[in-house]
Write a protein that holds these residues in place. Sequence first.
Motif, PDB file in Angstrom:
ATOM      1  N   UNK A  23       0.870  -1.171   0.000  1.00  0.00           N
ATOM      2  CA  UNK A  23       0.000   0.000   0.000  1.00  0.00           C
ATOM      3  C   UNK A  23       0.910   1.226   0.000  1.00  0.00           C
ATOM      4  N   UNK A  24       0.790   2.064  -1.020  1.00  0.00           N
ATOM      5  CA  UNK A  24       1.737   3.147  -1.256  1.00  0.00           C
ATOM      6  C   UNK A  24       1.315   4.463  -0.613  1.00  0.00           C
ATOM      7  N   UNK A  25       0.711   4.401   0.560  1.00  0.00           N
ATOM      8  CA  UNK A  25       0.225   5.613   1.226  1.00  0.00           C
ATOM      9  C   UNK A  25       1.363   6.532   1.663  1.00  0.00           C
ATOM     10  N   UNK A  26       2.477   5.975   2.109  1.00  0.00           N
ATOM     11  CA  UNK A  26       3.607   6.780   2.575  1.00  0.00           C
ATOM     12  C   UNK A  26       4.455   7.211   1.377  1.00  0.00           C
ATOM     13  N   UNK A  27       4.996   8.429   1.395  1.00  0.00           N
ATOM     14  CA  UNK A  27       5.855   8.856   0.287  1.00  0.00           C
ATOM     15  C   UNK A  27       7.168   8.066   0.227  1.00  0.00           C
ATOM     16  N   UNK A  28       7.609   7.511   1.350  1.00  0.00           N
ATOM     17  CA  UNK A  28       8.842   6.723   1.414  1.00  0.00           C
ATOM     18  C   UNK A  28       8.504   5.244   1.240  1.00  0.00           C
ATOM     19  N   UNK A  29       8.991   4.600   0.165  1.00  0.00           N
ATOM     20  CA  UNK A  29       8.692   3.169  -0.050  1.00  0.00           C
ATOM     21  C   UNK A  29       9.107   2.268   1.102  1.00  0.00           C
ATOM     22  N   UNK A  30      10.083   2.680   1.896  1.00  0.00           N
ATOM     23  CA  UNK A  30      10.503   1.888   3.058  1.00  0.00           C
ATOM     24  C   UNK A  30       9.393   1.799   4.103  1.00  0.00           C
ATOM     25  N   UNK A  31       8.402   2.663   4.011  1.00  0.00           N
ATOM     26  CA  UNK A  31       7.305   2.679   4.983  1.00  0.00           C
ATOM     27  C   UNK A  31       6.007   2.112   4.413  1.00  0.00           C
ATOM     28  N   UNK A  32       6.049   1.570   3.200  1.00  0.00           N
ATOM     29  CA  UNK A  32       4.854   0.958   2.627  1.00  0.00           C
ATOM     30  C   UNK A  32       4.496  -0.291   3.435  1.00  0.00           C
ATOM     31  N   UNK A  52       2.229  -3.594   8.615  1.00  0.00           N
ATOM     32  CA  UNK A  52       3.669  -3.860   8.692  1.00  0.00           C
ATOM     33  C   UNK A  52       4.238  -3.984   7.281  1.00  0.00           C
ATOM     34  N   UNK A  53       5.557  -3.897   7.190  1.00  0.00           N
ATOM     35  CA  UNK A  53       6.247  -4.050   5.912  1.00  0.00           C
ATOM     36  C   UNK A  53       6.331  -5.504   5.479  1.00  0.00           C
ATOM     37  N   UNK A  54       6.893  -5.708   4.279  1.00  0.00           N
ATOM     38  CA  UNK A  54       6.923  -7.038   3.678  1.00  0.00           C
ATOM     39  C   UNK A  54       7.722  -8.043   4.502  1.00  0.00           C
TER      40      UNK A  54
END
Length: 86
Positions: A23-32, A52-54
């Motif tokens: 889910x791409x809600x955060x601008x930083x991909x590390x926080x998706x 949580x992340x992947x």
Amino acid sequence: MFPEAGGLIVWGTNTNGDLCFWETAAPDPEKWTVVVRLRGSSPKRVRIRTGVGMVEFLVDVVAGRHAYSATLLVTDDPVWLPNSAA
């Protein structure tokens, strides 16, 4: 190719036909965070927002700590495949 903020990007599936997304809600991909759509074993199409992340999601599923671990792991040897049918 990126969806608008908050959109979903498919990153995998399991042998049960369940789909895993970022889910791409955060601008930083590390926080998706991960969203799962249960398809195969569920009578209804259930969407789960994990929060949580992947990596944390996969560790929790394989360790049996996720509420849907039994549904997501349909064999004793989990198989996670890249999803090419987006």
